[in-house]
Scaffold this active site. Sequence first.
Site, PDB file in Angstrom:
ATOM      1  N   GLU C  66       0.814  -1.228   0.000  1.00  0.00           N
ATOM      2  CA  GLU C  66       0.000   0.000   0.000  1.00  0.00           C
ATOM      3  C   GLU C  66       0.839   1.264   0.000  1.00  0.00           C
ATOM      4  O   GLU C  66       0.532   2.240  -0.684  1.00  0.00           O
ATOM      5  CB  GLU C  66      -0.956  -0.004   1.199  1.00  0.00           C
ATOM      6  N   HIS C 135     -11.780  -4.600   9.575  1.00  0.00           N
ATOM      7  CA  HIS C 135     -12.270  -4.357   8.212  1.00  0.00           C
ATOM      8  C   HIS C 135     -13.507  -3.463   8.172  1.00  0.00           C
ATOM      9  O   HIS C 135     -14.199  -3.433   7.152  1.00  0.00           O
ATOM     10  CB  HIS C 135     -12.614  -5.693   7.530  1.00  0.00           C
TER      11      HIS C 135
HETATM   12  C1  LIG Z   1      -2.900  -4.813   4.133  1.00  0.00           C
HETATM   13  C2  LIG Z   1      -3.983  -5.494   3.412  1.00  0.00           C
HETATM   14  N1  LIG Z   1      -4.195  -5.238   2.110  1.00  0.00           N
HETATM   15  C3  LIG Z   1      -5.169  -5.859   1.439  1.00  0.00           C
HETATM   16  C4  LIG Z   1      -5.981  -6.762   2.060  1.00  0.00           C
HETATM   17  C5  LIG Z   1      -7.092  -7.485   1.275  1.00  0.00           C
HETATM   18  N2  LIG Z   1      -6.717  -8.885   1.090  1.00  0.00           N
HETATM   19  C6  LIG Z   1      -7.128  -9.820   1.935  1.00  0.00           C
HETATM   20  S1  LIG Z   1      -6.454 -11.314   1.614  1.00  0.00           S
HETATM   21  C7  LIG Z   1      -5.579 -10.704   0.311  1.00  0.00           C
HETATM   22  C8  LIG Z   1      -4.677 -11.615  -0.458  1.00  0.00           C
HETATM   23  C9  LIG Z   1      -3.573 -12.136   0.402  1.00  0.00           C
HETATM   24  O1  LIG Z   1      -2.891 -13.128  -0.281  1.00  0.00           O
HETATM   25  P1  LIG Z   1      -1.839 -14.072   0.422  1.00  0.00           P
HETATM   26  O2  LIG Z   1      -1.014 -13.284   1.373  1.00  0.00           O
HETATM   27  O3  LIG Z   1      -1.132 -14.819  -0.623  1.00  0.00           O
HETATM   28  O4  LIG Z   1      -2.723 -15.070   1.308  1.00  0.00           O
HETATM   29  P2  LIG Z   1      -3.807 -16.117   0.821  1.00  0.00           P
HETATM   30  O5  LIG Z   1      -5.136 -15.407   0.875  1.00  0.00           O
HETATM   31  O6  LIG Z   1      -3.439 -16.569  -0.516  1.00  0.00           O
HETATM   32  O7  LIG Z   1      -3.769 -17.202   1.835  1.00  0.00           O
HETATM   33  C10 LIG Z   1      -5.837  -9.365   0.136  1.00  0.00           C
HETATM   34  C11 LIG Z   1      -5.281  -8.532  -0.928  1.00  0.00           C
HETATM   35  C12 LIG Z   1      -5.757  -6.992   3.427  1.00  0.00           C
HETATM   36  N3  LIG Z   1      -6.533  -7.814   4.124  1.00  0.00           N
HETATM   37  N4  LIG Z   1      -4.751  -6.364   4.065  1.00  0.00           N
END
Ligand SMILES: Cc1ncc(C[n+]2csc(CCOP(=O)(O)OP(=O)(O)O)c2C)c(N)n1
Lengths: 329, 329, 333, 333
Positions: C66, C135
């Site tokens: 971000e 959230h």
């Molecule tokens: C700081 C932040 N940015 C964006 C989000 C929205 N978001 C939630 S899960 C996610 C993807 C995360 O991917 P990863 O770290 O690979 O974990 P996975 O869901 O694949 O287990 C995003 C962008 C968030 N929760 N926190």
Amino acid sequence: MTEAQLPFLDREHALVLLKEMLRIRAFEDRCAELYSASKIRGFLHLYNGEEAIAVGVMQSLTAADAVLATYREHGHALARGLSMRSIMAELLGKVSGCCRGRGGSMHLFDASRRFYGGNAIVGGGLPLAVGLALAEKLQKGPGIAVCFFGEGAMAEGEFHESMNLAALWRLPVLFVCENNYYAMGTALARSEAQIDLVTKAASYAMPAESVDGMDVIAVEAAARRIIAGIRSTQTPAFLEARTYRLRAHSMYDPQLYRSKDEVREWEQRGPLISFTTRLKGAGVLTEKDFQDLKAAAEAEVEDAVRFAEDAPLESVEDLTRFVYTEVRP
Amino acid sequence: MTEAQLPFLDREHALVLLKEMLRIRAFEDRCAELYSASKIRGFLHLYNGEEAIAVGVMQSLTAADAVLATYREHGHALARGLSMRSIMAELLGKVSGCCRGRGGSMHLFDASRRFYGGNAIVGGGLPLAVGLALAEKLQKGPGIAVCFFGEGAMAEGEFHESMNLAALWRLPVLFVCENNYYAMGTALARSEAQIDLVTKAASYAMPAESVDGMDVIAVEAAARRIIAGIRSTQTPAFLEARTYRLRAHSMYDPQLYRSKDEVREWEQRGPLISFTTRLKGAGVLTEKDFQDLKAAAEAEVEDAVRFAEDAPLESVEDLTRFVYTEVRP
Amino acid sequence: MSGELGVGMTTYRDAARQGLRAALLADPRVFLMGEDVGKYGGCFAVSKGLLQEFGEERIRDTPLSESAFVGAGIGAALGGMRPIVEIMTVNFSLLALDQILNNAATLSHMSGGQCSVPLVIRMATGAGRQVAAQHSHSLEGWYSHIPGLRILAPATIDDVAGMLAPALKCPDPVLIFEHMGLYNLEGPLTAAADHVDIDHAAIRRPGRDVTLITYGASLYKCLEAATILAQQNIEAEVIDLRTLRPLDDATFVESVKRTHRAVIVDEGWRSAGLAAEIGMRLVEQAFYDLDAPVQRVCTEEVPIPYAQHMEQAALPSVERIVAAVAGLLPHGR
Amino acid sequence: MSGELGVGMTTYRDAARQGLRAALLADPRVFLMGEDVGKYGGCFAVSKGLLQEFGEERIRDTPLSESAFVGAGIGAALGGMRPIVEIMTVNFSLLALDQILNNAATLSHMSGGQCSVPLVIRMATGAGRQVAAQHSHSLEGWYSHIPGLRILAPATIDDVAGMLAPALKCPDPVLIFEHMGLYNLEGPLTAAADHVDIDHAAIRRPGRDVTLITYGASLYKCLEAATILAQQNIEAEVIDLRTLRPLDDATFVESVKRTHRAVIVDEGWRSAGLAAEIGMRLVEQAFYDLDAPVQRVCTEEVPIPYAQHMEQAALPSVERIVAAVAGLLPHGR
Ligand SMILES: Cc1ncc(C[n+]2csc(CCOP(=O)(O)OP(=O)(O)O)c2C)c(N)n1
Ligand SMILES: Cc1ncc(C[n+]2csc(CCOP(=O)(O)OP(=O)(O)O)c2C)c(N)n1
Ligand SMILES: [Mg+2]
Ligand SMILES: [Mg+2]
């Protein structure tokens, strides 16, 4: 590296490099005096000892390129071509300063020279550099973005995020780490688990190298080669320049964290001493040349101080101007 | 790796691993139904396909260790020993839930089991893990901290800062990256300039390795070895477990970013299928054993659902409780 | 942008997309970047289809970074582009706050007017969807503390479609907060969307007895409360602030000078938030016109809980609004 | 801690150090971490000598990683320690805001009361030292918007020495804002520092005609203004809030019920800040006791400029305070 390998190094160019470094040194020394005299206030971070980096790198930049630096950026601003008068007036808080006296030492800007500060948040300029490079890419412009930062900034998350974004998106950014081995009082080994800084670029599959930041020729040569690469491949690169800050971190710093001996040792390796000795040894510089350049630099500084002292203050009525842009289309 | 090399792998233990994975799978599948029935609301991120990681790693942990995970943490909570009832009640928003129904799916906590969430900010749990390990070190405690996170989190600055801090301060932290190749809809190569994730640990001079996250035995073996190392050297390590999320990112996800074929292929390599096949092949598991374990898991889930359905809601009067701690010494 | 937004029945989500599409069509300097805006189609499906239409250069999926991509938006704006940065939700914007406050909001003034930052940052905000404490923030009012930013909160379909164009024309950084709870709102997109004014509040319902001052999704709670109050013969005027910074206080001060009573409805936390500011502007500018103390209906000062009944108890409700008005007009009219 | 703070003439800086020292001596779970707190001696020399006295385990220099070391403080608090995290200045705390808001302030409530976070975060705040826009924020009032945090603003030598002990005893996260402009303040450290109350505001000067409500370094501007006003026969009561969250409104409401007039002096920006909150509390709780609108004297809504005359013009001043009171009492008493 011998001079023979360096097509750019004729006498004329060598004197330009020396002159630029002398201008910065004279400027910084005068700033320290003005600070003691309370003419410059706030935070003041001087670049003594690190001049070869800004001067060396800046040789390969064009007007289309964007430059970003830190709160220790007088040298970069001077090497980028901001007038000494406008910088000194800024430091004295005058409206004739490059930011109307609003920014002070840590925030020199000149949009006409694509010099985007002067950022006082460690790491804060790196994402801006990525964005400026992105703008070039999207507009198919010729420019690259160069950002200078200390080794302390490499611990910040923004370093990591910016390096990744630049590499992932193949943006023309040169990341220049000025490794002076201390972040305020924190020695490199007390802030980084891995002190070999170039290895960090591998996390982003980014080409990286290290150069002796005390050797202006070496810096220029490395920067020239790397910048040519960035221009042709339109991908970023990382350059570590090893150097040393010969003065305190800022004017408040009692320097409890390092010994006088250590400082003295580095002084002997300073970029001015080493370059002057080398040029004299090679027979391209006489003591008189040196004194002339030094005197010219000092004269320029005195002119800048006079200009700044005489310059007016910004009117208090203008305090709220430019919080928002005045004319909305 | 053959079973002969794995002193821990007797039949009994194999069945424990299988049982734990089946519990998670049955729990997750039931959650999906409950979501369709609007009994579970908000965001719901299921762990199908990744069960081997939480189960494999958790085998080497003791009650003294601290565990942190993401919003996709039902599996970790179950494997850590939180009761299925308290988790299901949490998902149904009941006061009998492990967080009184306040946290929901993304925020399962159990301080008595040193399970510190359930964090919905990507990367947000990593600094906490560093701090929990620091607390152990300063108190000369026996515990380590283990944090699980997705490969998407590795782009965040907090990953970088936390890795460096843990390595610099020599803290007993295991960083487990669950690389399922997607962060929501963003494929790894679209988010990381360097997709070989273990190379990134070199930036912190931290030992790192990668393991097949679909193979519970391989995960357990790697984790055992690494965790033993962490305990003896009191320094951190990084483990990448390669896996795949067999369901949507969350229940809102139309999965435009990957093909059904890709998902089907990975399904064949899923941790339950592969482990079951292997155990049957080695003659340590019969189909009846499997069906018994599955039925037991399903029965436990049904019991948890009944418990949760019957459980009371928190009283609205308690809304402001625990914003601040109730008793100040 | 006139004429570029199609008119007709639509949703808040689709209207937001139409605004984006029109902006991308209108100016080649405009591009969109953020997490999952491309392949995924946007976490709220707002940007669905835009990658296919405009390509990868202009619809840029970012890594989870971000601070870097918001800062890159600032840099790109300095470099001549007109970036639209999407932060999925306001909850993640905290990670970029240094860039927003210390760079975006500051560069113009600090550089003596040399460097303006024509950047738009869009983010979803608000609670009510049971996504729990991390959230469910409503921080747009909190952001309105920061000089140098412009803060917009579109509550209607016309506004969410039409605010983007003037925001992009504005040389200052503009933050647009779209309320998560509104994306499914249905209604007409009208020709008025082509001429949205981002400097003024709107009176969404005229009334003579009390002024309800609000913005974002709470607008609909206020309108509902006004309908209920009308049955009690209390005519509430409902003001949708639309722009939270700079605040158009003239509109609500004028209204309260007529109605002599005000209730502020704000989904943000109560203490030191936007509702307090609105109240103080009234005190400063209309003190002697007030027949009763200004009232605030805000979110309870708690991290938002997951359980539905608890979350609803924390948020402003139609009942609490009606009760606040009743407290001001104990005997009706 | 009683008796552990030496008494006698000292400075705000040394008093802060004595508070730290006493806390480190009193509880082995206490440790200090932050950038340059050790070898450098603290960027304001507050922690000078502590590394030598307490060693590297308990006085920990951190890398430039605000988010990680603040988060590590939260984790260490969860793990049974009593960390004192120093963020050099509030300006850098933005980089750690996600950890502060989404973890420190939230974990207790969200976990249903299981996980309290007994963490103290100290930071220097304020303007007036010509360090320009990025280094001159006064965001303590802005932080007071966040439920789950306790916010302290020591204005006196006793408070800066004595607030730390009760803050560390408190199981909640406490943010202590030390004003940069006060470090050189000289005065006595008294025995009262051993029993500082972190729940209540203090009346620093009694008065009958108007109440000046303030905190931090602005206290001294208010006291100076009160002296000037006294010469005009106007007796100002001066209240030092001390704790910005939870706000002790009882003390200032009671005062204003006596004086019927209030001026709030806050070095933060005006809009949607703490001054607005205090004003609204007065409106809500003492509306009919107010003889005149509540006044705010705040920092101008600009990034703070470097040049001294411009910076001073932006900040609350004794003259502006006196003028605000004069506006309320146009004919004196
Ligand atoms: C700081 C932040 N940015 C964006 C989000 C929205 N978001 C939630 S899960 C996610 C993807 C995360 O991917 P990863 O770290 O690979 O974990 P996975 O869901 O694949 O287990 C995003 C962008 C968030 N929760 N926190
Ligand atoms: C985010 C942030 N944290 C802390 C500071 C305070 N600070 C100013 S300079 C500095 C040291 C930076 O060291 P380095 O990056 O190595 O640059 P150098 O000063 O050595 O050139 C610190 C800690 C800051 N300005 N920004
Ligand atoms: Mg350095
Ligand atoms: Mg993933």
